[in-house]
Design a protein around this motif. Structure first.
Motif, PDB file in Angstrom:
ATOM      1  N   THR A  28       9.591  -2.587  -3.646  1.00  0.00           N
ATOM      2  CA  THR A  28      10.055  -1.320  -2.633  1.00  0.00           C
ATOM      3  C   THR A  28       9.723  -1.600  -1.337  1.00  0.00           C
ATOM      4  OG1 THR A  28       8.978   0.189  -2.196  1.00  0.00           O
ATOM      5  CG2 THR A  28       7.870  -0.979  -2.866  1.00  0.00           C
ATOM      6  N   ALA A  29      10.004  -0.748  -0.425  1.00  0.00           N
ATOM      7  CA  ALA A  29      10.393  -2.134   1.318  1.00  0.00           C
ATOM      8  C   ALA A  29       8.994  -1.937   1.821  1.00  0.00           C
ATOM      9  CB  ALA A  29      11.549  -2.090   1.887  1.00  0.00           C
ATOM     10  N   TRP A  30       8.504   0.105   1.532  1.00  0.00           N
ATOM     11  CA  TRP A  30       7.941   0.839   2.034  1.00  0.00           C
ATOM     12  C   TRP A  30       6.850   1.511   1.278  1.00  0.00           C
ATOM     13  CZ3 TRP A  30       8.129   1.771   7.283  1.00  0.00           C
ATOM     14  CH2 TRP A  30       7.013   2.837   7.787  1.00  0.00           C
ATOM     15  N   PRO A  31       5.565   0.419   0.524  1.00  0.00           N
ATOM     16  CA  PRO A  31       5.052   1.764  -0.456  1.00  0.00           C
ATOM     17  C   PRO A  31       4.106   3.186  -0.234  1.00  0.00           C
ATOM     18  CG  PRO A  31       4.419  -0.811  -0.191  1.00  0.00           C
ATOM     19  CD  PRO A  31       5.240  -0.344   0.912  1.00  0.00           C
ATOM     20  N   GLU A  32       4.606   3.570  -0.655  1.00  0.00           N
ATOM     21  CA  GLU A  32       3.272   5.312  -0.826  1.00  0.00           C
ATOM     22  C   GLU A  32       2.024   5.191  -0.981  1.00  0.00           C
ATOM     23  OE1 GLU A  32       4.691   8.055  -3.539  1.00  0.00           O
ATOM     24  OE2 GLU A  32       6.630   7.809  -3.771  1.00  0.00           O
ATOM     25  N   ARG A  33       1.377   4.216  -1.240  1.00  0.00           N
ATOM     26  CA  ARG A  33      -0.410   3.382  -1.509  1.00  0.00           C
ATOM     27  C   ARG A  33      -0.273   2.331  -2.304  1.00  0.00           C
ATOM     28  NH1 ARG A  33      -4.940   6.387  -0.765  1.00  0.00           N
ATOM     29  NH2 ARG A  33      -6.745   5.277  -2.158  1.00  0.00           N
ATOM     30  N   ALA A  34      -0.605   1.576  -3.119  1.00  0.00           N
ATOM     31  CA  ALA A  34      -0.717   0.143  -2.843  1.00  0.00           C
ATOM     32  C   ALA A  34       0.164  -0.324  -3.519  1.00  0.00           C
ATOM     33  CB  ALA A  34      -1.978   0.160  -5.009  1.00  0.00           C
ATOM     34  N   PHE A  35      -0.104  -1.597  -3.323  1.00  0.00           N
ATOM     35  CA  PHE A  35       1.014  -2.150  -3.462  1.00  0.00           C
ATOM     36  C   PHE A  35       0.113  -4.303  -4.302  1.00  0.00           C
ATOM     37  CE2 PHE A  35       0.495  -3.098   0.995  1.00  0.00           C
ATOM     38  CZ  PHE A  35       0.657  -4.406   1.355  1.00  0.00           C
ATOM     39  N   LEU A  36       1.696  -4.721  -4.039  1.00  0.00           N
ATOM     40  CA  LEU A  36       1.358  -6.233  -5.057  1.00  0.00           C
ATOM     41  C   LEU A  36       2.668  -7.560  -4.297  1.00  0.00           C
ATOM     42  CD1 LEU A  36      -0.400  -7.911  -6.976  1.00  0.00           C
ATOM     43  CD2 LEU A  36       1.295  -7.786  -8.922  1.00  0.00           C
ATOM     44  N   ARG A  45      -4.130  -0.200   0.230  1.00  0.00           N
ATOM     45  CA  ARG A  45      -3.792   1.076   0.859  1.00  0.00           C
ATOM     46  C   ARG A  45      -2.804   0.309   1.736  1.00  0.00           C
ATOM     47  NH1 ARG A  45      -7.407   5.568   3.523  1.00  0.00           N
ATOM     48  NH2 ARG A  45      -7.850   5.895   0.849  1.00  0.00           N
ATOM     49  N   PHE A  46      -1.197   1.059   1.726  1.00  0.00           N
ATOM     50  CA  PHE A  46      -0.900   0.487   2.589  1.00  0.00           C
ATOM     51  C   PHE A  46      -0.774   1.519   3.175  1.00  0.00           C
ATOM     52  CE2 PHE A  46       3.730   1.497   4.472  1.00  0.00           C
ATOM     53  CZ  PHE A  46       4.105   0.013   5.016  1.00  0.00           C
ATOM     54  N   SER A  47      -0.360   0.743   5.147  1.00  0.00           N
ATOM     55  CA  SER A  47      -0.269   1.373   6.199  1.00  0.00           C
ATOM     56  C   SER A  47       0.391   0.431   6.862  1.00  0.00           C
ATOM     57  CB  SER A  47      -2.087   1.184   6.835  1.00  0.00           C
ATOM     58  OG  SER A  47      -1.768   1.534   7.938  1.00  0.00           O
ATOM     59  N   PRO A  48       1.702   0.979   7.538  1.00  0.00           N
ATOM     60  CA  PRO A  48       2.658   0.130   8.122  1.00  0.00           C
ATOM     61  C   PRO A  48       1.840  -0.339   9.398  1.00  0.00           C
ATOM     62  CG  PRO A  48       2.549   2.169   8.658  1.00  0.00           C
ATOM     63  CD  PRO A  48       1.589   2.511   7.597  1.00  0.00           C
ATOM     64  N   VAL A  49       1.142  -0.026   9.957  1.00  0.00           N
ATOM     65  CA  VAL A  49       0.060  -0.289  10.845  1.00  0.00           C
ATOM     66  C   VAL A  49      -0.227  -1.906  10.503  1.00  0.00           C
ATOM     67  CG1 VAL A  49      -1.604  -0.563  12.408  1.00  0.00           C
ATOM     68  CG2 VAL A  49       0.500   2.030  12.470  1.00  0.00           C
ATOM     69  N   ASP A  50      -0.896  -2.145   9.359  1.00  0.00           N
ATOM     70  CA  ASP A  50      -1.641  -3.237   9.638  1.00  0.00           C
ATOM     71  C   ASP A  50      -0.209  -4.570   8.147  1.00  0.00           C
ATOM     72  OD1 ASP A  50      -3.818  -2.268  10.244  1.00  0.00           O
ATOM     73  OD2 ASP A  50      -4.073  -1.150   8.051  1.00  0.00           O
ATOM     74  N   HIS A  51       0.341  -3.930   7.585  1.00  0.00           N
ATOM     75  CA  HIS A  51       0.984  -4.199   6.426  1.00  0.00           C
ATOM     76  C   HIS A  51       3.057  -3.848   6.493  1.00  0.00           C
ATOM     77  CE1 HIS A  51      -2.520  -3.094   3.847  1.00  0.00           C
ATOM     78  NE2 HIS A  51      -3.170  -3.749   4.290  1.00  0.00           N
ATOM     79  N   LEU A  52       3.439  -3.417   7.636  1.00  0.00           N
ATOM     80  CA  LEU A  52       4.773  -3.263   7.874  1.00  0.00           C
ATOM     81  C   LEU A  52       5.125  -4.991   7.355  1.00  0.00           C
ATOM     82  CD1 LEU A  52       7.091  -1.983   7.005  1.00  0.00           C
ATOM     83  CD2 LEU A  52       6.588  -1.239   9.459  1.00  0.00           C
ATOM     84  N   ALA A  53       4.815  -5.377   9.119  1.00  0.00           N
ATOM     85  CA  ALA A  53       5.070  -6.863   9.199  1.00  0.00           C
ATOM     86  C   ALA A  53       5.282  -7.616   8.371  1.00  0.00           C
ATOM     87  CB  ALA A  53       4.504  -7.687  10.435  1.00  0.00           C
TER      88      ALA A  53
END
Length: 534
Positions: A498-506, A470-478
């Motif tokens: 993608t630069a901004w995943p909607e949910r799951a990402f690798l 689960r992508f969260s900009p607070v947790d993972h954007l940096a």
């Protein structure tokens, strides 16, 4: 004051030709100036520097290299030698004197906008303008109309030398110019990079009876954005395009998206602030007492007094150093706004580790406009490393550039390490199958308890990839910006970058991304199928 520069007479948007008509001729030449006048530019902006012997000439750069293939600083060269550059092209296509540009504009409908990015040429340039005006009046002709823009100190000198000068206040900040500065400089326009333009700035300037000008806008959407906000003058390299956009009218302008970039000086300031905060967070987190340890959503969702203190400090620094920027934080929340720079901060990524005495936590901070990441830092608190990235400028760790761009060869996962993280405190659907797929390939999995470090890790050779549910900009954007700028990839559930995943990402090293995505997507697909059957 003439009508073209009066703050009360800008009934229609005014067109400013950046360094002349540069689509037709070399910048800052008489040919470019004349072409801009012929194209109907309201203002023709030119840059002024001084030669060694004190002549005011049209040139933007401090050196002659970019435009004239001469590496010398123009301030180290006499006018006679400067005038000789490009001699085979004719006078109109060589470096001209400011006096020649004034003659070219005199008697036309255009205003010469004299730009200086340092105060040095100010006094000499004012003297040239005065001499030109005196000569024109003596000859019974109309002198060139002039306005001034550029360096604030230079504008202050101009105002001191000419009480009636049409001065444009340089303003590239998101807050409003102080009343004291407006009263002292008495500008006819506020001139800013269009990316920091805001409705508040436009309204405040107009209330003060001052025009709003912006630079340098070459995209059609950027032009529409500036015009929709009420900019009175737009500087561009594309005169014909700006004319077309102006003709579209307000209804078309209103649909323009917010610009998603920062001016260079603001971007540099943001990167510097982020790095300073990362270093501060390392020192503070290592030394601070955890204080009261409480929980939020569940007993495994910890928060300490360190989390709160770090986030509060980040907010205070950003408010002071980068006014107008928003903050969304792990502990204190916040809401982004369209077109406004917004920071996403996780003061302690891995608070459960911190609360349980495990030295594996991170400080994560990223800046974005809408869904466009711009600046990122991730601090590995207990090893003292700072990973950093600026969009388009690459990534680094402790000042050493990170580069994991593909070698063009696909590598297998055998013997490698791949990370993942729990979804909250539980496994994510397909995690067991993911581990099985990795095990079958003799690839080892790790769950370390900090998503920021896990995602950024492959950029520095710490494993080859990380799966996050689960992508969260607070947790993972940096960390996602860091690995992308280092040459890695971020893939969404469908395998698209993608630069901004909607949910799951690798997040993955590019040489291992294909195989890792196959394992990950297969595991998640199998979990969905089982869930559907049940």
């Amino acid at each position: 004051m003439n009508d073209a520069t009066s703050p009360t007479t800008a009934a229609a948007p005014l067109v400013t030709a950046h360094r002349g008509d540069v689509e037709q001729h070399r910048e800052n030449t008489l040919a470019a100036v004349r072409a801009a006048v012929e194209a109907g530019a309201d203002f023709v902006e030119v840059d002024v520097r001084l030669t060694r012997d004190g002549y005011a000439v049209l040139l933007h750069d401090p050196t002659l290299e970019r435009m004239w293939e001469d590496p010398r600083d123009v301030g180290d060269v006499d006018w006679a030698d400067v005038a000789a550059l490009g001699r085979g092209e004719g006078k109109d296509h060589r470096i001209p004197l400011l006096a020649d540009a004034l003659d070219a504009v005199a008697g036309t409908g255009s205003v010469l906008l004299i730009d200086m990015d340092e105060p040095g040429p100010a006094q000499a340039s004012v003297a040239v303008v005065r001499s030109h005006a005196q000569d024109a009046r003596a000859a019974g002709t109309e002198p060139a109309r002039v306005a001034w823009c550029g360096n604030l100190e230079a504008m202050t000198i101009v105002r001191g030398l000419d009480a009636d000068a049409s001065v444009w206040l340089p303003w590239n900040r998101r807050d409003l110019p102080p009343a004291e500065l407006l009263a002292r400089l008495r500008p006819h326009a506020v001139n800013s990079d269009y990316a920091v333009l805001s409705q508040a700035l436009v309204d405040a300037a107009h209330t003060a009876g001052v025009l709003v000008a912006c630079w340098t806008v070459d995209s059609e959407d950027g032009m529409r954005w500036a015009l929709a906000l009420g900019a009175d003058a737009v500087t561009t390299n594309r005169l014909s395009v700006l004319r077309t956009v102006i003709a579209e009218g307000p209804a078309a302008w209103a649909s323009a998206p917010h610009p998603r970039h920062l001016p260079g000086d603001e971007l540099a300031a943001a990167a510097a602030v982020a790095h300073e905060l990362a270093l501060w967070a390392i020192d503070y987190t290592r030394q601070a007492n955890l204080g009261v340890i409480s929980t939020k959503a569940n007993p495994a969702d910890h928060v300490t007094e360190v989390d709160l203190a770090v986030e509060q400090h980040v907010r205070q620094v950003i408010a002071a150093r980068l006014p107008g920027h928003l903050v969304v934080g792990e502990e204190l929340g916040g809401t982004p706004a369209p077109g406004v720079p917004c920071w996403y901060v996780d003061p302690v990524d891995g608070t459960a580790n911190l609360a349980n005495g495990m030295p594996w936590t991170a400080f994560s901070l990223a800046l974005a406009i809408d869904h466009e990441p711009l600046v990122a830092v991730v601090a590995d608190v207990w090893r003292g490393n700072v990973f950093a990235a600026v969009a388009g400028y690459g990534a680094e760790a402790d000042g050493v550039r990170l580069d994991i761009r593909t070698t063009g060869t696909r590598s297998d996962l055998s013997g490698k390490i791949v990370c993942t993280e729990l979804e909250g405190h539980a496994s994510w659907p397909g995690m067991d199958a993911f581990f099985t797929g990795l095990r079958e390939r003799f690839c080892t999995a790790r769950l370390m308890g900090s998503g920021a470090l896990a995602v950024a890790g492959p950029a520095a050779g710490r494993g080859v990839g990380t799966a996050i549910e689960r992508f969260s900009p607070v947790d993972h954007l940096a960390s996602t910006l860091i690995i992308r700028e280092a040459g890695g990839v971020i893939l969404d559930d469908a395998g698209q970058e993608t630069a901004w995943p909607e949910r799951a990402f690798l997040a993955a090293h590019p040489d291992y991304a294909a195989e890792l995505y196959a394992v990950w997507s297969s595991a998640r697909r199998a979990a969905r199928e089982v869930s559907h059957v049940v």
